[in-house]
Scaffold this motif. Structure first.
Motif, mmCIF file in Angstrom:
data_model
loop_
_atom_site.group_PDB
_atom_site.id
_atom_site.type_symbol
_atom_site.label_atom_id
_atom_site.label_comp_id
_atom_site.label_asym_id
_atom_site.label_seq_id
_atom_site.Cartn_x
_atom_site.Cartn_y
_atom_site.Cartn_z
ATOM 1 N N GLN A 52 0.840 -1.194 0.000
ATOM 2 C CA GLN A 52 0.000 0.000 0.000
ATOM 3 C C GLN A 52 0.879 1.250 0.000
ATOM 4 O O GLN A 52 2.012 1.225 0.485
ATOM 5 N N PRO A 53 0.372 2.364 -0.533
ATOM 6 C CA PRO A 53 1.158 3.600 -0.518
ATOM 7 C C PRO A 53 1.516 4.016 0.905
ATOM 8 O O PRO A 53 0.667 4.029 1.798
ATOM 9 N N ALA A 54 2.780 4.324 1.138
ATOM 10 C CA ALA A 54 3.250 4.739 2.463
ATOM 11 C C ALA A 54 4.546 5.520 2.302
ATOM 12 O O ALA A 54 5.376 5.193 1.443
ATOM 13 N N GLY A 55 4.701 6.556 3.132
ATOM 14 C CA GLY A 55 5.925 7.349 3.098
ATOM 15 C C GLY A 55 6.577 7.379 4.458
ATOM 16 O O GLY A 55 5.895 7.476 5.488
ATOM 17 N N PHE A 56 7.904 7.279 4.482
ATOM 18 C CA PHE A 56 8.647 7.244 5.734
ATOM 19 C C PHE A 56 9.808 8.241 5.688
ATOM 20 O O PHE A 56 10.437 8.436 4.642
ATOM 21 N N SER A 57 10.080 8.850 6.827
ATOM 22 C CA SER A 57 11.254 9.706 6.959
ATOM 23 C C SER A 57 12.161 9.120 8.031
ATOM 24 O O SER A 57 11.727 8.301 8.843
ATOM 25 N N TYR A 58 13.399 9.552 8.038
ATOM 26 C CA TYR A 58 14.327 9.035 9.050
ATOM 27 C C TYR A 58 15.444 10.037 9.301
ATOM 28 O O TYR A 58 15.776 10.876 8.475
ATOM 29 N N LEU A 59 16.003 9.924 10.477
ATOM 30 C CA LEU A 59 17.188 10.675 10.880
ATOM 31 C C LEU A 59 17.857 9.873 11.982
ATOM 32 O O LEU A 59 17.282 9.675 13.053
ATOM 33 N N GLY A 60 19.039 9.374 11.711
ATOM 34 C CA GLY A 60 19.723 8.567 12.716
ATOM 35 C C GLY A 60 21.114 8.175 12.259
ATOM 36 O O GLY A 60 21.518 8.435 11.118
ATOM 37 N N PRO A 61 21.858 7.532 13.141
ATOM 38 C CA PRO A 61 23.235 7.162 12.819
ATOM 39 C C PRO A 61 23.313 5.942 11.908
ATOM 40 O O PRO A 61 22.489 5.028 11.989
ATOM 41 N N VAL A 62 24.302 5.956 11.017
ATOM 42 C CA VAL A 62 24.656 4.790 10.208
ATOM 43 C C VAL A 62 26.154 4.541 10.403
ATOM 44 O O VAL A 62 26.884 5.415 10.887
ATOM 45 N N PHE A 63 26.598 3.354 10.015
ATOM 46 C CA PHE A 63 27.956 2.920 10.355
ATOM 47 C C PHE A 63 28.615 2.313 9.116
ATOM 48 O O PHE A 63 28.185 1.273 8.606
ATOM 49 N N ARG A 64 29.656 2.974 8.657
ATOM 50 C CA ARG A 64 30.338 2.504 7.455
ATOM 51 C C ARG A 64 31.776 3.010 7.491
ATOM 52 O O ARG A 64 32.008 4.193 7.777
ATOM 53 N N ARG A 79 34.924 4.715 6.438
ATOM 54 C CA ARG A 79 35.272 5.743 5.461
ATOM 55 C C ARG A 79 36.674 6.240 5.790
ATOM 56 O O ARG A 79 36.896 6.823 6.849
ATOM 57 N N SER A 80 37.602 5.994 4.919
ATOM 58 C CA SER A 80 38.999 6.333 5.185
ATOM 59 C C SER A 80 39.150 7.815 5.499
ATOM 60 O O SER A 80 38.728 8.676 4.733
ATOM 61 N N GLY A 81 39.729 8.092 6.667
ATOM 62 C CA GLY A 81 39.984 9.465 7.060
ATOM 63 C C GLY A 81 38.773 10.209 7.586
ATOM 64 O O GLY A 81 38.866 11.405 7.890
ATOM 65 N N GLN A 82 37.633 9.538 7.694
ATOM 66 C CA GLN A 82 36.417 10.179 8.197
ATOM 67 C C GLN A 82 35.791 9.296 9.277
ATOM 68 O O GLN A 82 36.113 8.112 9.387
ATOM 69 N N ALA A 83 34.887 9.886 10.039
ATOM 70 C CA ALA A 83 34.219 9.126 11.090
ATOM 71 C C ALA A 83 33.401 7.988 10.483
ATOM 72 O O ALA A 83 32.739 8.161 9.461
ATOM 73 N N SER A 84 33.450 6.839 11.136
ATOM 74 C CA SER A 84 32.713 5.674 10.641
ATOM 75 C C SER A 84 31.266 5.658 11.120
ATOM 76 O O SER A 84 30.457 4.887 10.610
ATOM 77 N N GLU A 85 30.942 6.464 12.105
ATOM 78 C CA GLU A 85 29.555 6.645 12.544
ATOM 79 C C GLU A 85 29.145 8.058 12.191
ATOM 80 O O GLU A 85 29.816 9.026 12.566
ATOM 81 N N PHE A 86 28.077 8.189 11.434
ATOM 82 C CA PHE A 86 27.626 9.516 11.022
ATOM 83 C C PHE A 86 26.119 9.515 10.820
ATOM 84 O O PHE A 86 25.494 8.461 10.701
ATOM 85 N N LEU A 87 25.558 10.700 10.797
ATOM 86 C CA LEU A 87 24.105 10.836 10.677
ATOM 87 C C LEU A 87 23.652 10.766 9.223
ATOM 88 O O LEU A 87 24.318 11.282 8.328
ATOM 89 N N GLN A 88 22.519 10.137 9.037
ATOM 90 C CA GLN A 88 21.880 10.120 7.720
ATOM 91 C C GLN A 88 20.403 10.452 7.894
ATOM 92 O O GLN A 88 19.743 9.952 8.812
#
Length: 383
Positions: free
Chosen positions: A87-99, A101-110
């Motif tokens: 069924q049609p549905a829309g979702f939003s999000y804001l939270g940490p992701v973990f990946r 990344r050379s020279g950058q923080a591996s935990e960051f917000l998306q």
């Protein structure tokens, strides 16, 4: 910074309230999927190359798990497991992701949105782009360059040209990953190879086969030989290579078709002019891309209706986001004059839901917000 600290930092920022309010007012419900996710969907959809970027663990049953590297797949999985799937549905999000990344923080917000199940694709695409622009505005960033494309147009052209399936797959892969496309077009135009091959019998047996039949045939051969790979290549890669060689021996694509593809890939500019060029190309080449171009034109109309300055929007038939799962509209928003990396990026990925286990195709479109980059530019703009 822990996930809780990261979330608290977002919660205390003015941009977070503005951003989430914008999504909520558009009807997108806040989603908060689990941080620990099955690793298999990410590996299946992005390939084993992503493994080196994941933070992996294994539970007591032996299932491989990971800290979520993005939020699109977790949000989609939760939707598919809910009573509202399809069924049609829309979702939003804001939270940490973990990946990693050379020279950058591996935990960051998306941050971002995902829209599932809407059949009015052109309107949903335009809404997504409009909300992406609102997202940059939430950080105080207004001088934004809009770059768009549509892999659906490229797919429709390949279908109309009636290419060999093996070449169609390879060109789509090249297009999505922005590699080797020109080289492969030249290969397609090359004369049939006359040189003998040590695999002449295999190539003859594969003549006219589809990928499934070729894979089964090569799997049987390798089973007899007692091996599962040769020179680091998997069975599937070897089957694809044999299919390519077999296809080339059967004849090359005409110079006329190559010319059409190259002309198509040079079309760029504002969307209205690009639509006119596409219609001229299809008329000259006597190809029917009406449905795909009409969808593009309809989207542009909805974009204008949402107040987006279409004349200032950059469209290119060669534009792609470098990911295999996009099926149609794609876009990136860049800070004008300083735009190597996108601030917001997304598009249409109608094939993802079936890849995640849905019995029926479900339309899907969305975007991700690069919070770190927007925060940095927002500070400079506000300084």
């Amino acid at each position: 910074m822990t996930a809780t600290a990261t979330s608290n930092a977002a919660g205390s920022a003015a941009w977070a309230d503005t951003l989430l309010l914008s999504f909520a007012q558009a009807g997108y419900v806040r989603a908060e999927p689990a941080i620990l996710q099955p690793a298999e969907p990410f590996l299946d959809l992005s390939g084993e190359d992503i493994r080196k970027s994941l933070y992996l663990t294994t539970d007591l049953t032996g299932e491989e798990l990971c800290l979520r590297p993005d939020l699109t797949i977790p949000v989609a999985r939760d939707y598919l497991s809910s009573d509202h799937a399809g069924q049609p549905a829309g979702f939003s999000y804001l939270g940490p992701v973990f990946r990693y990344r050379s020279g950058q923080a591996s935990e960051f917000l998306q941050a971002g949105i995902e829209s599932f199940g809407r059949q009015d694709r052109a309107a949903a695409d335009a809404e997504t782009l409009a909300l992406g622009l609102e997202a940059t505005a939430a950080f105080g960033v207004h001088d934004v360059e809009i770059r768009t494309g549509d892999v659906g147009l490229f797919n429709a052209l390949l279908d109309a040209l009636n290419l060999y399936p093996v070449w169609r797959r390879r060109l789509v892969k090249d297009f999505n990953r922005k590699i080797s496309l020109e080289q492969d077009l030249e290969k397609l135009a090359a004369a049939t190879t006359a040189s003998p091959s040590e695999y002449q019998g295999v190539l003859a047996a594969l003549a006219g086969s589809d990928r499934k039949a070729a894979l089964a045939f090569v799997t049987d051969l390798m089973s007899i030989a007692g091996t599962t790979n040769v020179g680091g290549r998997t069975t599937a890669e070897i089957a694809d290579r044999f299919l390519e060689q077999s296809t080339l021996k059967g004849g090359a694509l005409s110079r006329e078709a190559i010319a059409v593809l190259k002309r198509f890939l040079t079309i760029a500019g504002n969307p209205d002019d690009s639509i006119a060029e596409l219609r001229a190309l299809t008329a000259d080449a006597k190809l029917d891309l009406t449905a795909a171009i009409d969808q593009f034109e309809s989207r542009v109309g909805f974009m204008a209706a949402r107040g987006i300055d279409v004349k200032q929007t950059r469209f290119s038939t060669a534009f792609g986001r470098g990911l295999d799962y996009y099926t149609g509209f794609e876009f990136e928003l860049h800070h004008r004059g300083n735009g190597a990396e996108p601030l917001v990026a997304g598009g249409r990925y109608d094939g993802l839901m079936t890849q995640l286990g849905s019995a029926e195709p479900i339309p899907a479109v969305g975007f991700s917000v690069w919070v770190d980059a927007l925060t940095k530019i927002g500070r400079k703009v506000g300084a």
